[in-house]
Design a protein around this motif. Structure first.
Motif, PDB file in Angstrom:
ATOM      1  N   SER A   1      66.647  -9.067  -9.854  1.00 38.40           N
ATOM      2  CA  SER A   1      65.927  -8.555  -8.675  1.00 38.40           C
ATOM      3  C   SER A   1      64.734  -7.714  -9.111  1.00 38.40           C
ATOM      4  N   ARG A   2      64.941  -6.925 -10.131  1.00 36.04           N
ATOM      5  CA  ARG A   2      63.863  -6.071 -10.645  1.00 36.04           C
ATOM      6  C   ARG A   2      62.705  -6.939 -11.163  1.00 36.04           C
ATOM      7  N   GLU A   3      63.077  -8.003 -11.899  1.00 35.97           N
ATOM      8  CA  GLU A   3      62.037  -8.882 -12.458  1.00 35.97           C
ATOM      9  C   GLU A   3      61.276  -9.585 -11.336  1.00 35.97           C
ATOM     10  N   CYS A   4      62.021 -10.044 -10.323  1.00 35.57           N
ATOM     11  CA  CYS A   4      61.402 -10.705  -9.167  1.00 35.57           C
ATOM     12  C   CYS A   4      60.424  -9.737  -8.497  1.00 35.57           C
ATOM     13  N   SER A   5      60.885  -8.516  -8.335  1.00 36.46           N
ATOM     14  CA  SER A   5      60.102  -7.490  -7.673  1.00 36.46           C
ATOM     15  C   SER A   5      58.806  -7.180  -8.421  1.00 36.46           C
ATOM     16  N   GLU A   6      58.928  -7.091  -9.757  1.00 36.68           N
ATOM     17  CA  GLU A   6      57.730  -6.793 -10.561  1.00 36.68           C
ATOM     18  C   GLU A   6      56.716  -7.927 -10.480  1.00 36.68           C
ATOM     19  N   LEU A   7      57.236  -9.165 -10.491  1.00 38.14           N
ATOM     20  CA  LEU A   7      56.337 -10.323 -10.404  1.00 38.14           C
ATOM     21  C   LEU A   7      55.670 -10.385  -9.032  1.00 38.14           C
ATOM     22  N   TRP A   8      56.455 -10.127  -7.988  1.00 33.77           N
ATOM     23  CA  TRP A   8      55.911 -10.156  -6.618  1.00 33.77           C
ATOM     24  C   TRP A   8      54.825  -9.094  -6.463  1.00 33.77           C
ATOM     25  N   LYS A   9      55.052  -7.934  -7.065  1.00 36.20           N
ATOM     26  CA  LYS A   9      54.046  -6.856  -7.027  1.00 36.20           C
ATOM     27  C   LYS A   9      52.748  -7.333  -7.694  1.00 36.20           C
TER      28      LYS A   9
END
Ligand code: SF4
Length: 416
Positions: free
Chosen positions: A201-209
Motif C-alpha cells: 500500500s505504501r509503494e502504491c501510495s508513493e507511486l500515485w503521489k
C-alpha cells in the motif's frame, strides 16, 4: 467559447493496462461471490483494507460502485428508490444511488462485464467514519438487509493536529477488528502478512503521489479528469502487487510526456485546481469544456486523498491509524487551508474551482468562508459551482458552463 472549436486532449496509453487490472478485479470478486472460494469484505474507501487483505478477504468498495453509477448516469434514475425507503434526497448520493440500485436489481457492472449480474455478496461490512457518518448508515442498511456482520472504526473528526492522544485510540479500534475477522474468515491473523500488505500500500501510495505530481510540470501531462479514472487501482487495488505494477506503467508514460513537453491539454494557458468531488456523470463534458478554454484542471484535493504517506510496514496498526486520520477530509479548515496553499504553490495554480456538491457537505469546502480566506492569503481567484457528485437533477449545465467561461475570461484579463 463555441464548442465547435475543439481543443485536443491527449489520451493516456496506459488506460488499456488499467482496464485489464480492473476487469480481473471485478471477475475475481464475482467468482468468489458465486463459488464462496474466498470471503468478501465490503470496505469504505479509506477503511482498513490492508488488514482485510492480509486476512485473506477480497475487498469490495461500495463507493467505487457509487461512482460507477454516476459515470454510467444510472444514479439519477435509481436514487428515488432509496428516497422511498426514507433516505433523504439531501444525503450522500453514493448511498442513495447504491441502495437504490440494489433495490431495483441493477448494476453498471452487468453492462461493463459480461456474466456479472450483481455486486458481490459480502461476508462482512467494515466502515471507517473518518470521511463521514453516511458510510456507517449505508453499511448498516446492508447489514440488516443481508444479515451480515457490521464492524467499524470511529474516527475523531476535524482535528487541526493528529496528535498522540488520537492515534492510539484509532489503532486500538483497528486491532480489535482482528478477533471477529478471524472468526468470519476462518484465517488466523499473521503480522508478517499484514506488514507485506502495508508495504505494498505504501509503494502504491508513493507511486500515485509521483503520478499526480507530474502535473506540476508546465504543461501538465495529465488532468484532474484523467486522475479520477486512473485513481481506480489506488482505491480498489492498494495493498496488491497489481496496483504497484500499474502505477509504474502510468508513471513512465507521464514522465516521458514531461520530458517531451507534451501537455494533456493542447496549448495550456490556465492552470486550475479542483476542490471537492467530481461530477461523475459529466466528466467528459467538463473535461472538454475546460480544454476548449485552454484551461487545464490539473490538480485536486480529491485525487490526492489516496496518498497515504504514513504507512509504515514496521508499525502497521499505528501507521494505518495515522494514515487514515491524517486525511484532508478529516481535518480542520485551518489544516485544509495550509494544505491548499502548498498545492497552489506546487502546481503553480492560476485559479480554483470549488465544487459545492449538494449531497456531500464533507467534500464541499466552500461553505464556511474558505475560498475568501484563501484568496486573501494567496491572491488566487476562485469560482464555486453548484452541483452534485451523482444526482444530475441538482446540476444546471448551462449555468456551470456560463460561470466557468466567465471565470476563465477573468483569469485571462488578470494576465494582461
Ligand atoms: S464523503 Fe461524501 S460522497 Fe463520500 S460517502 Fe461520505 S457523504 Fe458520500
Amino acid at each position: 467559447m463555441s464548442e465547435e472549436k475543439k481543443v485536443k486532449r491527449k489520451k493516456i496509453e496506459a488506460t488499456a493496462a488499467m482496464n485489464k487490472y480492473m476487469t480481473d478485479y471485478f471477475y475475481e470478486l464475482d467468482s468468489a461471490s458465486k463459488t464462496g472460494y474466498k470471503k468478501i469484505a465490503w470496505c469504505t474507501s479509506v477503511g482498513p483494507s490492508e488488514l482485510l487483505l492480509s486476512m485473506g478477504f477480497l475487498v469490495y468498495y461500495p463507493e467505487n460502485h457509487g461512482a460507477l453509477l454516476g459515470t454510467s448516469r444510472l444514479a439519477t434514475d435509481v436514487i428515488p428508490a432509496a428516497n422511498a425507503l426514507g433516505y433523504s434526497p439531501d444525503i450522500c448520493s453514493y448511498l442513495t444511488a447504491d441502495i437504490g440500485a440494489y433495490v431495483q436489481g441493477v448494476t453498471p457492472l452487468s453492462k461493463a462485464f459480461e456474466g456479472i449480474e450483481s455486486v458481490p455478496k459480502p461476508d462482512v461490512l467494515i466502515f471507517n467514519t473518518n470521511q463521514c457518518r453516511d458510510v456507517k448508515d449505508w453499511f448498516a442498511w446492508y447489514s440488516k438487509e443481508l444479515n451480515v456482520p457490521l464492524l467499524g472504526v470511529h474516527t475523531h473528526r476535524n482535528p487541526t493536529d493528529v496528535t498522540d492522544t488520537i492515534i492510539p485510540s484509532i489503532a486500538k479500534q483497528i486491532e480489535e477488528l482482528v478477533e471477529p475477522l478471524e472468526k468470519i474468515s476462518g484465517n488466523k491473523f499473521d503480522m508478517e502478512k499484514l506488514k507485506k500488505v502495508v508495504a505494498l500500500s505504501r509503494e502504491c501510495s508513493e507511486l500515485w503521489k509521483k503520478v499526480l505530481e507530474t502535473a506540476a510540470s508546465r504543461p501538465s501531462p495529465l488532468t484532474f479528469f484523467d486522475g479520477t479514472i486512473h485513481m481506480g487501482p489506488a482505491v480498489v487495488l492498494r495493498g496488491t502487487q497489481q496496483a504497484v505494477d500499474y502505477y509504474k506503467i502510468l508513471l513512465k508514460e507521464l514522465e516521458e510526456r514531461v520530458i517531451n513537453h507534451e501537455g494533456a491539454v493542447e496549448d495550456e494557458q490556465h492552470r486550475i485546481y479542483w476542490d471537492g468531488m467530481p461530477v461523475w456523470g459529466r466528466l467528459r463534458p467538463h473535461s472538454e469544456l475546460f480544454a476548449n478554454l485552454k484551461a487545464c484542471v490539473l490538480a485536486s484535493t480529491y485525487c490526492n486523498s489516496w496518498i497515504f504517506t504514513d504507512f509504515d510496514p514496521e508499525d502497521p496498526f499505528t501507521s494505518m491509524a495515522k494514515a487514515y486520520t491524517e486525511l484532508f477530509i478529516v481535518r480542520s479548515d485551518k489544516t485544509k487551508e495550509k494544505y491548499m496553499q502548498r498545492m497552489i504553490e506546487l502546481f503553480k495554480i492560476d485559479g480554483i474551482i470549488y465544487h459545492d456538491a449538494k449531497t456531500c457537505p464533507n467534500n464541499s469546502n466552500n461553505r464556511y468562508g474558505m475560498p475568501q480566506r484563501l484568496e486573501q492569503k494567496t491572491g488566487i481567484p476562485s469560482l464555486t459551482i453548484n452541483g452534485d457528485l451523482n444526482d444530475l437533477r441538482l446540476i444546471s449545465d448551462e449555468q456551470t458552463k456560463t460561470n466557468i467561461e466567465a471565470f476563465i475570461e477573468q483569469l485571462e484579463e488578470n494576465k494582461k
